[in-house]
Enzyme design. Structure first.
Site, PDB file in Angstrom:
ATOM      1  N   ARG A  32       0.807  -1.312   0.030  1.00 14.10           N
ATOM      2  CA  ARG A  32       0.100   0.127   0.201  1.00 14.10           C
ATOM      3  C   ARG A  32       0.881   1.085  -0.155  1.00 14.10           C
ATOM      4  NH1 ARG A  32      -2.739  -4.991   0.061  1.00 14.10           N
ATOM      5  NH2 ARG A  32      -5.152  -4.450  -0.332  1.00 14.10           N
ATOM      6  N   GLY A  33       1.485   0.742  -0.128  1.00 12.20           N
ATOM      7  CA  GLY A  33       3.197   2.458  -0.082  1.00 12.20           C
ATOM      8  C   GLY A  33       3.347   2.651   1.329  1.00 12.20           C
ATOM      9  N   LYS A  34       3.328   2.216   1.776  1.00 14.69           N
ATOM     10  CA  LYS A  34       4.038   2.692   3.260  1.00 14.69           C
ATOM     11  C   LYS A  34       5.690   3.435   3.419  1.00 14.69           C
ATOM     12  CE  LYS A  34       2.733  -0.822   5.396  1.00 14.69           C
ATOM     13  NZ  LYS A  34       2.830  -1.985   4.294  1.00 14.69           N
ATOM     14  N   ASN A 149       1.773  -1.509  -7.633  1.00 13.13           N
ATOM     15  CA  ASN A 149       2.671  -1.475  -6.412  1.00 13.13           C
ATOM     16  C   ASN A 149       3.729  -2.816  -5.905  1.00 13.13           C
ATOM     17  OD1 ASN A 149       4.153  -0.396  -4.267  1.00 13.13           O
ATOM     18  ND2 ASN A 149       2.321   0.145  -2.820  1.00 13.13           N
ATOM     19  N   ARG A 151       4.394  -4.780  -8.730  1.00 12.45           N
ATOM     20  CA  ARG A 151       5.043  -5.104 -10.070  1.00 12.45           C
ATOM     21  C   ARG A 151       6.145  -4.258  -9.953  1.00 12.45           C
ATOM     22  NH1 ARG A 151       1.634  -3.241 -13.157  1.00 12.45           N
ATOM     23  NH2 ARG A 151       2.201  -1.046 -13.781  1.00 12.45           N
ATOM     24  N   TYR A 179      -2.369 -11.388   6.095  1.00  7.96           N
ATOM     25  CA  TYR A 179      -2.832  -9.688   6.632  1.00  7.96           C
ATOM     26  C   TYR A 179      -3.751  -9.189   6.369  1.00  7.96           C
ATOM     27  CZ  TYR A 179       2.826  -8.991   7.389  1.00  7.96           C
ATOM     28  OH  TYR A 179       3.234  -8.788   8.229  1.00  7.96           O
ATOM     29  N   ARG A 234      19.673  27.395 -14.615  1.00  9.74           N
ATOM     30  CA  ARG A 234      20.004  28.628 -14.013  1.00  9.74           C
ATOM     31  C   ARG A 234      19.639  29.489 -15.033  1.00  9.74           C
ATOM     32  NH1 ARG A 234      25.922  28.923 -11.465  1.00  9.74           N
ATOM     33  NH2 ARG A 234      25.725  31.134 -11.437  1.00  9.74           N
ATOM     34  N   HIS A 235      19.545  30.976 -14.685  1.00  8.58           N
ATOM     35  CA  HIS A 235      18.747  31.418 -15.713  1.00  8.58           C
ATOM     36  C   HIS A 235      20.300  31.551 -17.161  1.00  8.58           C
ATOM     37  CE1 HIS A 235      21.929  34.060 -14.061  1.00  8.58           C
ATOM     38  NE2 HIS A 235      21.324  33.358 -12.662  1.00  8.58           N
ATOM     39  N   ASN A 241      27.233  37.831 -13.729  1.00 10.99           N
ATOM     40  CA  ASN A 241      27.801  36.473 -13.835  1.00 10.99           C
ATOM     41  C   ASN A 241      28.934  36.836 -14.794  1.00 10.99           C
ATOM     42  OD1 ASN A 241      24.306  34.843 -14.561  1.00 10.99           O
ATOM     43  ND2 ASN A 241      25.730  34.970 -12.918  1.00 10.99           N
ATOM     44  N   ARG A 286      16.552  38.418 -15.269  1.00  6.81           N
ATOM     45  CA  ARG A 286      17.413  37.661 -16.238  1.00  6.81           C
ATOM     46  C   ARG A 286      15.885  35.630 -16.239  1.00  6.81           C
ATOM     47  NH1 ARG A 286      19.276  38.592 -10.798  1.00  6.81           N
ATOM     48  NH2 ARG A 286      20.069  36.789  -9.908  1.00  6.81           N
ATOM     49  N   GLU A 306      16.890  34.643  -5.858  1.00  3.40           N
ATOM     50  CA  GLU A 306      18.272  34.491  -6.119  1.00  3.40           C
ATOM     51  C   GLU A 306      17.843  34.832  -4.154  1.00  3.40           C
ATOM     52  OE1 GLU A 306      20.346  32.345  -5.735  1.00  3.40           O
ATOM     53  OE2 GLU A 306      21.858  32.362  -6.523  1.00  3.40           O
ATOM     54  N   HIS A 372      17.594  30.613 -10.164  1.00  4.73           N
ATOM     55  CA  HIS A 372      19.210  30.659  -9.583  1.00  4.73           C
ATOM     56  C   HIS A 372      20.138  29.932  -8.498  1.00  4.73           C
ATOM     57  CE1 HIS A 372      17.251  34.334 -10.134  1.00  4.73           C
ATOM     58  NE2 HIS A 372      16.563  34.052 -10.247  1.00  4.73           N
ATOM     59  N   GLN A 373      20.897  30.027  -8.609  1.00  8.41           N
ATOM     60  CA  GLN A 373      21.801  28.804  -7.826  1.00  8.41           C
ATOM     61  C   GLN A 373      22.079  28.781  -6.292  1.00  8.41           C
ATOM     62  OE1 GLN A 373      26.433  28.297  -8.541  1.00  8.41           O
ATOM     63  NE2 GLN A 373      26.553  30.625  -7.271  1.00  8.41           N
ATOM     64  N   LEU A 376      18.410  26.438  -6.211  1.00  5.20           N
ATOM     65  CA  LEU A 376      18.511  25.166  -7.035  1.00  5.20           C
ATOM     66  C   LEU A 376      18.852  24.109  -6.989  1.00  5.20           C
ATOM     67  CD1 LEU A 376      18.611  26.835 -10.700  1.00  5.20           C
ATOM     68  CD2 LEU A 376      16.949  25.456  -9.730  1.00  5.20           C
TER      69      LEU A 376
HETATM   70  O1  F6P Z   1      26.776  34.145  -8.651  1.00  2.30           O
HETATM   71  C1  F6P Z   1      25.469  34.108  -9.155  1.00  2.30           C
HETATM   72  C2  F6P Z   1      24.547  33.900  -8.147  1.00  2.30           C
HETATM   73  O2  F6P Z   1      23.293  32.981  -8.443  1.00  2.30           O
HETATM   74  C3  F6P Z   1      24.932  34.983  -7.349  1.00  2.30           C
HETATM   75  O3  F6P Z   1      23.818  35.344  -7.295  1.00  2.30           O
HETATM   76  C4  F6P Z   1      23.728  34.252  -5.702  1.00  2.30           C
HETATM   77  O4  F6P Z   1      24.573  35.366  -4.512  1.00  2.30           O
HETATM   78  C5  F6P Z   1      25.148  32.859  -5.464  1.00  2.30           C
HETATM   79  O5  F6P Z   1      25.041  32.569  -6.708  1.00  2.30           O
HETATM   80  C6  F6P Z   1      25.092  32.236  -4.595  1.00  2.30           C
HETATM   81  O6  F6P Z   1      26.335  30.910  -5.022  1.00  2.30           O
HETATM   82  P1  F6P Z   1      27.173  31.432  -3.067  1.00  2.30           P
HETATM   83  O7  F6P Z   1      25.832  30.792  -2.900  1.00  2.30           O
HETATM   84  O8  F6P Z   1      27.865  30.081  -3.601  1.00  2.30           O
HETATM   85  O9  F6P Z   1      27.717  32.222  -3.171  1.00  2.30           O
END
Ligand code: F6P
Length: 429
Positions: A32-34, A149, A151, A179, A234-235, A241, A286, A306, A372-373, A376
């Protein structure tokens, strides 16, 4: 010139602020996906900063008495077998209580716990330790779901390794029947429980109090395993950058615009037929510009903006190092918890991403997240079940699509580097 700004580093460990030690005890027939639900909950709570661990009684059984027990081992009439299973469950429960005593926050007791008597015992043992118990039942009689499940997970389990799939399925269905003959669903109005009926068609919350159990409801309402890609990127390269400046709201560079075209082509080629791709961006230019070749109306989330670099916004890393050495040193010492003066830490970013994650879990069609970095890194850590503290060092290069496809117990990852190749001035490890 050295700017006088003090660093702000929170002293607590992640999750300490909201520490509410709790036991979550799974309930449900086999298949049952427990285990799936338990692991999802563990991943989610750990990501939010609450140390969580699953104690799976099936693993204890396999370790201690071997994997290949025939269905009749689980029969109610097999008194010896029932005793062994009971003892194994109690060993796992005791291990969980020790772990909680030693600093864990949420213990997930993953067993069938299919009778009232067993649940009473779980509650009694936990009560002795002063721990609240919330039962989470997956109740489902839909043959399609059960078959899928069996399978997708059971036949691949070590219990059935090297066995003919038909014979394994037959054996497993007999185990379920044993059960079923003693199963008692949750219905005690005095117990605290979340009952998920038919994979979220209905969800019943009974006596759910407190911050942590309440936080689980939005996640549990929409859990599903429809395979769909989640694309994280990322953008395209921005003007900032190019010069290694952090934060801000710059436009795309010419190379960044080029990437936007390649990204659109990637999405066209890779989107499954007949499925609409949801495109999410932050509110910053961006990311919106990166989406324009795909859609004019992406869903813009402020939560995807960000990390807020506060007083350092717009500076280069070198400037921060030279002009604000305290900030630089404190951030380098604990990048995860360090909060920029008048800005954010990674830990803060995770908290604000919670609604994004809940929505991402609900999605049944492909989703492209252009962000953004730092943001993400935090989303990736959730999807790939990486300890949140590792977020700041996860590699999320520019002009790369990270494709994550959720599977029963995790995500499959593929990375696609798209042109043009650019130098990443702000990879900031
Ligand atoms: O350098 C690009 C960027 O998206 C910045 O705007 C941001 O502050 C940074 O990366 C985040 O990365 P770190 O936490 O490694 O500084």
């Amino acid at each position: 010139m050295e700017r006088a700004v003090s660093g702000v580093r929170s002293k607590r460990v992640p999750g300490e602020r909201d520490k509410a030690t709790t036991v979550l005890s799974m309930v449900g027939l086999p298949a049952r996906g427990k285990t799936y639900i338990g692991r999802r909950v563990a991943r989610y709570l750990s990501w939010l900063g609450h140390p969580t661990r699953v104690f799976n009684v099936g693993s204890y059984r396999r370790r201690q008495i071997g994997a290949s027990q025939p269905a009749d081992f689980f029969a109610p009439s097999n008194k010896e077998g029932r005793q062994v299973l009971h003892d194994l469950a109690m060993t796992a429960l005791d291990d969980m209580l020790v772990w909680l005593r030693e600093g864990g926050e949420v213990g997930i007791f993953d067993a069938t716990n299919s009778t009232k008597e067993r649940r009473r015992l779980v509650e009694e043992r936990c009560r002795k330790e002063g721990l609240p118990v919330v039962f989470i039942e997956s109740f489902c009689n839909d043959p399609g779901v059960i078959e899928a499940n069996v399978r997708d997970t059971k036949l691949k389990s070590p219990d059935y390794v090297d066995m003919d799939p038909d014979a394994a399925a037959q054996d497993f269905l007999r185990r379920i029947a044993h059960y079923e003959s003693m199963y008692e669903t949750l219905e005690d109005p005095n117990q605290s429980y979340i009952k998920i009926i038919d994979v979220g068609r209905q969800v019943i919350l009974n006596r759910i109090h407190g911050y942590l159990p309440a936080r689980l409801a939005p996640l549990l309402i929409d859990l599903h395993v429809s395979p769909r890609p989640i694309w994280l990127t990322r953008h395209g390269q921005s003007d900032y950058n190019r010069h290694g400046r952090i934060g801000g709201d710059p436009e795309l560079s010419p190379a960044g615009e080029e990437y936007a075209k390649h990204l659109a082509e990637f999405v066209r080629k890779n989107a499954p037929r007949d499925q609409e791709v949801s495109v999410w961006t932050s509110t910053l230019r961006r990311t919106i510009q990166t989406a324009t070749k795909i859609t004019r109306s992406p869903r813009t989330w402020r939560a995807l903006d960000e990390i807020d670099a506060g007083v350092c916004d717009g500076m280069t890393y070198d400037q921060v190092r030279i002009e604000m050495p305290d900030v630089w040193a404190a951030r380098s010492a604990d990048k995860f918890r360090y909060r920029y003066p008048r800005g954010e830490s990674y830990e803060d970013v995770i908290q604000r991403l919670d609604p994004v994650i809940i929505q991402l879990e609900r999605q049944r069609s492909p989703t492209l997240v252009i962000a953004h970095q730092a943001v993400l890194r935090a989303i990736y850590a959730y999807l790939m079940d990486r300890p949140p503290g590792e977020c700041p060092s996860i590699s999320v290069p520019l002009h790369t699509v990270i494709q994550l496809t959720p599977t029963a117990y995790g995500c499959e990852e593929k990375r696609f580097a798209l042109p043009p190749n650019v130098e990443d001035q702000g990879a900031g490890g």
